[in-house]
Motif scaffolding. Structure first.
Motif, mmCIF file in Angstrom:
data_model
loop_
_atom_site.group_PDB
_atom_site.id
_atom_site.type_symbol
_atom_site.label_atom_id
_atom_site.label_comp_id
_atom_site.label_asym_id
_atom_site.label_seq_id
_atom_site.Cartn_x
_atom_site.Cartn_y
_atom_site.Cartn_z
ATOM 1 N N LEU A 542 0.827 -1.208 0.000
ATOM 2 C CA LEU A 542 0.000 0.000 0.000
ATOM 3 C C LEU A 542 0.861 1.258 0.000
ATOM 4 O O LEU A 542 0.475 2.281 -0.594
ATOM 5 N N ASN A 543 2.010 1.206 0.644
ATOM 6 C CA ASN A 543 2.913 2.360 0.602
ATOM 7 C C ASN A 543 3.353 2.649 -0.829
ATOM 8 O O ASN A 543 3.465 3.819 -1.232
ATOM 9 N N VAL A 544 3.625 1.592 -1.592
ATOM 10 C CA VAL A 544 4.002 1.784 -2.996
ATOM 11 C C VAL A 544 2.858 2.420 -3.765
ATOM 12 O O VAL A 544 3.063 3.341 -4.584
ATOM 13 N N LEU A 545 1.627 1.966 -3.510
ATOM 14 C CA LEU A 545 0.468 2.502 -4.223
ATOM 15 C C LEU A 545 0.201 3.954 -3.850
ATOM 16 O O LEU A 545 -0.351 4.715 -4.659
ATOM 17 N N GLU A 546 0.593 4.374 -2.657
ATOM 18 C CA GLU A 546 0.331 5.737 -2.181
ATOM 19 C C GLU A 546 1.507 6.683 -2.382
ATOM 20 O O GLU A 546 1.385 7.876 -2.070
ATOM 21 N N ASP A 547 2.614 6.180 -2.899
ATOM 22 C CA ASP A 547 3.815 7.009 -3.047
ATOM 23 C C ASP A 547 3.804 7.652 -4.431
ATOM 24 O O ASP A 547 3.916 6.962 -5.459
ATOM 25 N N ASP A 548 3.698 8.986 -4.493
ATOM 26 C CA ASP A 548 3.654 9.679 -5.788
ATOM 27 C C ASP A 548 5.011 9.694 -6.472
ATOM 28 O O ASP A 548 5.120 10.079 -7.643
ATOM 29 N N ARG A 549 6.072 9.235 -5.763
ATOM 30 C CA ARG A 549 7.385 9.161 -6.401
ATOM 31 C C ARG A 549 7.588 7.837 -7.129
ATOM 32 O O ARG A 549 8.542 7.694 -7.901
ATOM 33 N N SER A 550 6.717 6.852 -6.878
ATOM 34 C CA SER A 550 6.844 5.553 -7.534
ATOM 35 C C SER A 550 6.479 5.680 -8.999
ATOM 36 O O SER A 550 5.523 6.400 -9.357
ATOM 37 N N PRO A 551 7.193 5.020 -9.886
ATOM 38 C CA PRO A 551 6.825 5.043 -11.310
ATOM 39 C C PRO A 551 5.415 4.474 -11.507
ATOM 40 O O PRO A 551 4.962 3.624 -10.733
ATOM 41 N N GLU A 557 1.635 -2.343 -10.687
ATOM 42 C CA GLU A 557 2.005 -3.676 -10.203
ATOM 43 C C GLU A 557 1.513 -3.894 -8.779
ATOM 44 O O GLU A 557 1.154 -5.014 -8.398
ATOM 45 N N ALA A 558 1.473 -2.837 -7.972
ATOM 46 C CA ALA A 558 0.926 -2.958 -6.618
ATOM 47 C C ALA A 558 -0.561 -3.307 -6.660
ATOM 48 O O ALA A 558 -1.051 -4.060 -5.803
ATOM 49 N N ILE A 559 -1.302 -2.779 -7.645
ATOM 50 C CA ILE A 559 -2.722 -3.139 -7.802
ATOM 51 C C ILE A 559 -2.852 -4.631 -8.111
ATOM 52 O O ILE A 559 -3.662 -5.340 -7.513
ATOM 53 N N HIS A 560 -2.048 -5.102 -9.056
ATOM 54 C CA HIS A 560 -2.092 -6.533 -9.394
ATOM 55 C C HIS A 560 -1.740 -7.392 -8.181
ATOM 56 O O HIS A 560 -2.357 -8.444 -7.951
ATOM 57 N N ALA A 561 -0.743 -6.963 -7.417
ATOM 58 C CA ALA A 561 -0.334 -7.748 -6.247
ATOM 59 C C ALA A 561 -1.446 -7.802 -5.206
ATOM 60 O O ALA A 561 -1.687 -8.848 -4.594
ATOM 61 N N LEU A 562 -2.159 -6.690 -5.002
ATOM 62 C CA LEU A 562 -3.260 -6.684 -4.031
ATOM 63 C C LEU A 562 -4.432 -7.529 -4.520
ATOM 64 O O LEU A 562 -5.073 -8.235 -3.734
ATOM 65 N N ARG A 563 -4.746 -7.478 -5.806
ATOM 66 C CA ARG A 563 -5.815 -8.323 -6.341
ATOM 67 C C ARG A 563 -5.459 -9.801 -6.197
ATOM 68 O O ARG A 563 -6.321 -10.623 -5.876
ATOM 69 N N HIS A 564 -4.200 -10.127 -6.445
ATOM 70 C CA HIS A 564 -3.756 -11.509 -6.269
ATOM 71 C C HIS A 564 -3.837 -11.916 -4.797
ATOM 72 O O HIS A 564 -4.225 -13.041 -4.472
#
Length: 681
Positions: A542-551, A557-564
């Motif tokens: 979730l930190n990756v999904l909320e970080d505006d510095r992440s590409p 990919e964080a969305i796919h990982a959470l759905r999985h």
């Protein structure tokens, strides 16, 4: 009379003559399979939330077929098909047993209709069928001197209290006197207490065991039973072509052979081998969920009852002392079009007669017979969900591959849990697979691998069939492609393996890789996000999904990982957010309850009605300006798939407010309020 499914149902519902009941009871007492089937019938007819068989498609079960089967009007081939479906599927077995039980009750207990009810029914009909002059019969006098009021409608369903009341008091008095006499006899001097001796084994007329209450189990678990050494099961007899009845499996002098719960003993069962096929390996383990993950080293001992996870993209081989090799086969979307990532399993101490016992939680698993004696088969018990399959691998090159995954195919709030699917492929040699009461013998890998399919939506086991078709071939590619199929993928796997060799905690090392300031390559970050989800480190995902510095590709990919992650089982969704308990990971991450509900909605797949509703697109477009980056990213992820024409609009959920507002206005023009998106070109 033969032990068939129909005769067992008649035996259970007390529809046979006394002589036939005695004969069937004798055969049931001598047959373990018959006793297991009786216990299974009693359980499935009491199980809650059991669905009904589909009327069309795979596993269809038409009501007319059920009626014809119970009336014994089907052909021998149709009877064999019906009974095979019932033996392989609890849903079909419960349907047959419940219908038979209902018909037995209706035929055995005639309905008692009050006289005034008859009078009213005749009054509802006009014409020759009605007899206006007919009246209810006069009240009759009961044995106790009271009169039966003919106008009373509350007649007991199973008859009125009658002469049996007169015998109640005398019988009670006789029973009381008998009890007092026994007590006085035991109290006499010189009498020793009576000790109930164990009755000798009854080899004559059998006594049917008392019915046991069903044991409710949670998904993914097996009911606890007393540990016992299971006897070696004999092959089951299948229905011969053209026969009219399906025969029961052969009898055995041993008690029921239903597999016991897995052993919880923790001890060394094998060792871990790295660098299989020249590719890096990362296998981690932990004894309990509240303990940290530990990476296993080459040649290290593997403990039973520990959770084992081979991270995405890594193939980890465990060599058991019995000569069975178990490879946890981590996969990636770049290798196969299947919802597979990490591979997770638990090894158990096998019971006598078994070479291996394991529980497959998710992912891909290969089991191979590597015994020294070429003619000695390997016997392996595989558990998953509430299933227990027994495999026999014949020959030194015999191997099978299993893939198990779960995913949500229904929208959030529908009440449906994730759909779980398992494929079993015979990859080498020959294998025999026993699924409950059915044994599939001599399944081969050539010229086309044999396949068995299972899901948790009531269709039961499908197959065995040849593994053909475009989708199946893409799934078979999981076992064929090497993990280092591309240079970029090989570099990412090597780099992450070296990074996880440091003394710091595994989750900490992975969280550092996904940081934008780490300087890692994009694919390294994608792989690290998948590994974080594999190890249940959802807060860092979730930190990756909320970080505006992440590409953008890393946030996707964080969305796919959470759905999985939420597709693993029913409890995963509640761990993310439990509305009733007001708890969950999302609330810990300072999401409001309404926002947590929105995230769960967006992590699920939209249903056909939602896709066809203009309101869905208006709601998604409005969320493009939401204050939380995670909700903006999820809304855009759905919009870009439902309306491909909008991909031409320059929108980045991590951009500033002005850029997002301009993109919002362009989306509103593309999909006006109350309209559907333009069809894709």
């Amino acid at each position: 009379m033969r032990l068939t499914l129909r005769t067992l149902l008649a035996y259970l519902d007390d529809m046979l003559d006394p002589a036939e009941t005695k004969a069937i009871g004798q055969k049931v007492a001598e047959s373990d399979a018959a006793r297991e089937l009786i216990d299974r019938i009693k359980q499935v007819t009491r199980r809650r939330r059991l669905t009904t068989p589909p009327a069309t498609g795979p596993g269809a079960f038409e009501p007319n077929t059920v009626a014809d089967y119970l009336d014994n009007t089907l052909t021998s081939e149709q009877v064999a098909d019906v009974e095979k479906a019932c033996l392989e599927s609890d849903v079909h077995l419960a349907e047959i047993a419940a219908v038979h039980q209902i018909l037995t009750l209706i035929e055995g207990q005639p309905a008692l209709v009050p006289p005034t009810a008859k009078e009213r029914m005749y009054g509802l009909v006009s014409g020759r069928e009605a007899i206006p002059s007919r009246r209810a019969p006069a009240a009759r006098r009961l044995p106790d001197g009271h009169e039966n009021d003919a106008d009373e409608d509350d007649v007991p369903l199973f008859g009125r209290p009658g002469a049996w009341v007169r015998w109640l008091v005398p019988l009670a008095a006789v029973a009381l006197l008998a009890v007092i006499a026994v007590i006085l006899w035991q109290a006499l001097p010189g009498r020793s207490p009576v000790v109930a001796e164990r009755p000798p084994e009854n080899k004559g007329t059998p006594v049917e065991p008392a019915p046991q209450p069903p044991v409710e189990t949670k998904p993914g678990t097996t009911p606890d039973t007393k540990p016992a050494t299971p006897p070696e099961t004999k092959p089951a007899e299948t229905t011969a072509p053209g026969s009219s009845e399906a025969t029961a499996p052969p009898t055995s002098s041993a008690r029921p052979t239903r597999p016991e719960a897995p052993s919880k003993e923790r001890r060394d069962v094998g060792r871990y081998v790295t660098q299989v096929g020249g590719t890096p390996n990362v296998l981690v383990s932990r004894p309990a969920s509240d303990q940290p993950w530990q990476r296993l080293v080459n040649g290290g001992k593997v403990q039973s009852a520990d959770a084992l996870v081979s991270l995405p993209g890594y193939r980890s081989e465990v060599r058991l002392g019995s000569g069975v090799y178990v490879t946890l086969w981590g996969s990636l979307p770049e290798l196969a079009r299947a919802p597979l990532m990490e591979s997770a399993a638990v090894l158990h101490v096998p019971a006598a007669g078994l070479d291996a016992d394991l529980t497959l939680d998710r992912g891909a698993l290969m089991i191979a017979n590597r015994k020294d004696k070429e003619t000695e088969p390997a016997r392996v018990r595989v558990r998953f969900h509430d299933e227990v399959w027994d495999l026999t691998l014949t020959g030194p090159d015999a191997s099978v591959g299993l893939t198990l995954w779960g995913r949500h195919v229904a929208p959030y709030g529908s009440g449906e849990g994730p759909q779980a699917e398992l494929f079993l492929f015979v990859l080498g040699g020959q294998a025999t697979v026993k699924v409950r009461f059915v044994e599939h013998r001599d399944l081969e890998s050539t010229p086309v691998p044999t396949m068995l399919y299972w899901d948790n939506k009531g269709r039961g086991v499908q197959g065995p069939t040849p593994a053909r078709g475009e989708q199946i071939e893409s799934l078979l590619a999981v076992w064929g492609k090497p993990a280092n199929s591309t240079r970029e993928l090989r570099a990412a796997l090597d780099g992450l393996s070296q990074r996880l060799s440091t003394p710091q905690p595994i989750e900490t090392a992975l969280a550092e890789v996904v940081q934008p300031t780490d300087g890692g390559q994009p694919f390294h970050r994608l792989l690290a996000v998948r590994c974080l989800a594999a190890l249940d480190d959802v807060p860092d995902v979730l930190n990756v999904l909320e970080d505006d510095r992440s590409p953008p590709e890393v946030r996707v990919e964080a969305i796919h990982a959470l759905r999985h992650w939420i597709g693993r089982g029913d409890d995963q969704e509640r761990r993310l957010y439990d509305a009733k308990q007001r708890s969950g990971i999302l609330l810990d991450k300072k999401f409001r309850p309404a926002e947590a509900e929105m995230i769960l909605t967006l992590l699920h797949t939209f249903g056909s009605q939602q896709v066809a509703a203009p309101e869905t697109y208006g709601w998604l477009i409005d969320n493009l300006r939401h204050e939380r980056l995670a909700l903006r990213e999820l809304a855009y992820w759905h919009l870009s798939r439902l309306a491909p024409a909008g991909r031409a609009i320059a929108y980045n959920p991590a951009d500033g407010v002005e850029q997002r507002d301009r993109a919002y206005e362009q989306w509103k023009k593309l999909i006006p309020e109350g309209k559907l998106p333009p069809p894709p070109k």
